[in-house]
Design an enzyme around this catalytic site. Structure first.
Site, mmCIF file in Angstrom:
data_model
loop_
_atom_site.group_PDB
_atom_site.id
_atom_site.type_symbol
_atom_site.label_atom_id
_atom_site.label_comp_id
_atom_site.label_asym_id
_atom_site.label_seq_id
_atom_site.Cartn_x
_atom_site.Cartn_y
_atom_site.Cartn_z
ATOM 1 N N LYS A 156 0.944 -1.117 0.065
ATOM 2 C CA LYS A 156 -0.095 -0.265 -0.248
ATOM 3 C C LYS A 156 0.723 1.442 0.145
ATOM 4 C CE LYS A 156 -1.536 2.113 3.883
ATOM 5 N NZ LYS A 156 -0.728 2.492 4.864
ATOM 6 N N HIS A 186 -0.197 -5.236 5.525
ATOM 7 C CA HIS A 186 0.677 -5.888 6.623
ATOM 8 C C HIS A 186 -0.354 -6.528 7.741
ATOM 9 C CE1 HIS A 186 1.258 -2.170 8.443
ATOM 10 N NE2 HIS A 186 1.749 -2.715 9.617
ATOM 11 N N LYS A 190 -0.372 -10.015 10.757
ATOM 12 C CA LYS A 190 -0.166 -9.998 12.120
ATOM 13 C C LYS A 190 -0.703 -11.052 12.908
ATOM 14 C CE LYS A 190 0.076 -4.891 12.578
ATOM 15 N NZ LYS A 190 1.429 -4.604 13.322
ATOM 16 N N GLU A 224 -1.663 5.017 17.952
ATOM 17 C CA GLU A 224 0.037 5.183 17.850
ATOM 18 C C GLU A 224 0.387 6.145 18.478
ATOM 19 O OE1 GLU A 224 1.537 3.985 13.635
ATOM 20 O OE2 GLU A 224 -0.373 5.016 13.406
ATOM 21 N N ASP A 243 -4.693 6.244 5.164
ATOM 22 C CA ASP A 243 -3.601 5.524 5.576
ATOM 23 C C ASP A 243 -3.830 4.265 6.525
ATOM 24 O OD1 ASP A 243 -0.611 5.419 5.878
ATOM 25 O OD2 ASP A 243 -1.016 5.880 8.071
ATOM 26 N N HIS A 248 -6.047 -1.105 6.775
ATOM 27 C CA HIS A 248 -6.124 -2.174 8.069
ATOM 28 C C HIS A 248 -7.437 -2.172 8.720
ATOM 29 C CE1 HIS A 248 -1.844 -1.349 6.740
ATOM 30 N NE2 HIS A 248 -1.755 -0.389 7.438
ATOM 31 N N LYS A 348 -2.803 9.075 15.384
ATOM 32 C CA LYS A 348 -1.233 9.233 15.793
ATOM 33 C C LYS A 348 -1.227 10.232 16.948
ATOM 34 C CE LYS A 348 0.521 8.043 11.034
ATOM 35 N NZ LYS A 348 0.944 6.674 11.671
HETATM 36 C C1 BG6 Z 1 1.290 1.755 7.992
HETATM 37 C C2 BG6 Z 1 0.778 3.175 7.838
HETATM 38 O O1 BG6 Z 1 0.445 1.065 6.940
HETATM 39 O O2 BG6 Z 1 0.935 1.199 9.078
HETATM 40 C C3 BG6 Z 1 1.623 3.942 8.919
HETATM 41 O O3 BG6 Z 1 1.318 3.687 6.665
HETATM 42 C C4 BG6 Z 1 1.314 3.187 10.128
HETATM 43 O O4 BG6 Z 1 1.270 5.261 9.075
HETATM 44 C C5 BG6 Z 1 1.589 1.851 10.343
HETATM 45 O O5 BG6 Z 1 2.101 3.735 11.403
HETATM 46 C C6 BG6 Z 1 1.033 0.990 11.505
HETATM 47 O O6 BG6 Z 1 1.722 -0.137 11.386
HETATM 48 P P1 BG6 Z 1 1.916 -1.107 12.830
HETATM 49 O O7 BG6 Z 1 2.159 -2.299 12.236
HETATM 50 O O8 BG6 Z 1 2.965 -0.287 13.619
HETATM 51 O O9 BG6 Z 1 0.648 -1.166 13.584
#
Ligand code: BG6
Length: 529
Positions: A156, A186, A190, A224, A243, A248, A348
């Protein structure tokens, strides 16, 4: 689904070989698969990038990165030496056709040596602007045509909106068969998400309770600690919705809400997810000014240190209206979920990093253990994806009488205490095996964009109106309780001990929704920016 045997040799061609994604995620994941004996015996990695590096320089650089970013820490010199023998480096520009000829020779050489046809995984770990040129050049040098052995892995952002996603899908489908395209999200790799899948579908008990008769609402939240860091120029054209939510969080929603698939093929599983996306109630104009919250972090403090506000971040427009926090209430109009709100939220620069799904069950109508106070209390199931990975059933809310707390942990751990594999290990292993279950199909991507487009268009038209500032390092936008909620503030503040204001507004949204009227966020101290 055709699962290739582990013994089929594999060749990784990594575009963006010196980039962040390869250094932090891809090569460390391949190295861990190597250590775990999960790669084919015959494999090879060709990293390409435009930097002028000798092979030994590349080896040194990537070894350093793997030591820093692998879950196993510093590499063991002997194991690394064995692994590094499999890595080559090619200095190349994505638009230089000669480079593709060299790649082709590299593949032929290995196939001859192994007396086999290797599976070739073209991994596009590059900026999205390079996807079209690389895909087109793979096609014109005949590197995409072997439908059984040639695969393309794409990260992505997959498009920036529905139109651009459709264009990219169109371009890829002119070159590759859908079975060759592995679009990564991703989150699907997980371990906590794998647990959720297992929990939902491997147990008949879960199926009995997983519906609107028993579940009151579902919260999916990913917060986050970090801000946008060095990624301002990307993020300022993206924001939390593009994003995180479009991909996700909507994927998590699909797994929570999907029907058991008919059969186990990767397409059957993805068909079930697609049905969920199709059933999400469309945001029409009457819904758009309700049930949405968006915020942007302002200057704050962490451990006594000043943290920049979003608009002070590198490569961010000082008047930016990009949201760094978003929360939305969705409904899924089908038999199983009719009337059950799904609250998705992400932000964030929040006070903590945590990804979790909370399934809130309906209230008990009778006293439990003879305790009157327990009437109306609700059990919840908390599926933690990170930092903890577990599934917890909270039978009795915390504010029950002392001595009746019953937080029951359901242990779901399939690794016998061994270190949990990273998402990228799971996904790369699946791509090697030719299993697309955990990858996004074209229609999934487009339906997810279709779901969020009305909201994105609405926010764009709104500009800064309705964008709520929240200080960095806090629990997100603060909303004033509506009159309707003041009565319930005791319960709200109880919840907010755990989750802060984020929980407060989730509660407000839910209460208004169960009380039969719509929620409009009202601003408190924090004015619109
Ligand atoms: C990414 C986003 O796809 O996922 C980021 O572009 C984000 O902005 C990240 O921080 C979060 O992934 P994880 O695995 O750290 O929760």
């Amino acid at each position: 689904m055709s699962i290739h045997k582990k013994s089929v040799p594999a060749i990784f061609i990594i575009f963006g070989g010196t980039g962040d994604l390869n250094s932090r995620k891809i090569t460390p994941a391949i190295y861990n698969l190597f250590l775990d004996g999960l790669l084919p015996r015959e494999f090879s990695i060709l990293a390409t990038a435009n930097q002028n590096l000798s092979l030994s320089e590349y080896h040194e650089n990537i070894k350093d990165k793997v030591s820093r970013f692998s879950r196993r820490g510093s590499v063991n010199p002997k194991q690394w030496a064995l692994f590094a023998e499999h890595i080559s480096y090619l200095q190349a520009d994505a638009d230089d056709l000669n480079a593709y000829e060299e790649i082709s020779l590299y593949i032929e050489k290995h196939n001859r040596q192994w007396k086999a046809s290797a599976d070739v995984l073209f991994y596009l770990a590059v900026a999205p602007s390079l996807f079209p040129v690389i895909a087109t050049n793979l096609a014109s040098t005949n590197l995409a045509s072997d439908k059984e052995h040639n695969r393309i892995l794409i990260e992505k952002p997959f498009g920036n909106d529905l139109k651009t996603a459709m264009e990219l899908n169109g371009l890829l489908s002119d070159i590759f068969h859908e079975n060759q395209i592995y679009r990564l999200d991703h989150y699907l790799g997980k371990q906590g998400v794998q647990n959720l899948m297992a929990f939902r579908f491997a147990d008949a008990l879960t199926e009995q309770i997983w519906n609107r008769s028993n579940i009151r609402h579902v919260e999916i939240s990913v917060t986050e600690n970090l801000g946008v860091g060095q990624r301002g120029s990307y993020y300022d054209h993206s924001g939390a919705m593009r994003d995180m939510i479009q991909n996700h969080l909507l994927q998590l929603l699909c797994i929570v809400a999907m029907e058991p698939s008919v059969g186990h093929s990767s397409d059957a599983v993805r068909d079930s997810k697609v049905e969920v996306l199709k059933s999400i109630r469309k945001f029409d104009s009457s819904m758009l000014n309700r049930n949405l919250v968006r915020g942007q972090y302002s200057e704050g403090h962490e451990n006594g240190k000043k943290i920049n506000g979003y608009r002070q971040e590198l490569n961010v427009d000082p008047n930016s209206s990009t949201e760094t926090f978003a929360a939305i209430k969705f409904f899924i109009d089908n038999q199983r979920w009719q009337g059950v709100p799904f609250i998705l939220s992400t932000g964030k620069r929040m006070d903590q990093s945590a990804s979790k799904i909370t399934i809130q069950f309906k209230e008990s109508l009778k006293p439990l253990f003879g305790i009157e106070k327990t009437i109306g209390q609700r059990s919840k199931l908390i599926i933690s994806i990170q930092p903890e990975i577990n599934i917890r059933l909270q039978i009795q809310p915390k504010h029950a009488e002392e001595g009746t707390k019953m937080n029951t942990d359901i242990a779901l751990d399939c690794f016998d205490g061994k270190e949990v594999p990273e998402a990228y290990e799971t996904l790369i292993r699946a791509a090697i095996l030719g299993d697309q279950t955990l990858f996004m199909r074209a229609d999934q991507i487009e339906l997810a964009w279709e779901t969020v487009m009305p909201i994105l268009d609405y926010w764009k038209a709104q500009g800064n109106t309705g964008l709520i500032k929240y200080p960095a390092g806090t629990t997100g936008p603060q909303l004033a309780p509506t009159r309707h909620h003041e009565k319930r503030l005791a319960y709200c503040s109880e919840s907010s001990v755990e989750h802060g204001n984020l929980q407060l507004w989730v509660h407000q949204i839910l209460e208004s929704c169960f009380a039969g009227h719509d929620y409009r966020p009202s601003l408190s101290r924090n004015k619109s920016v």
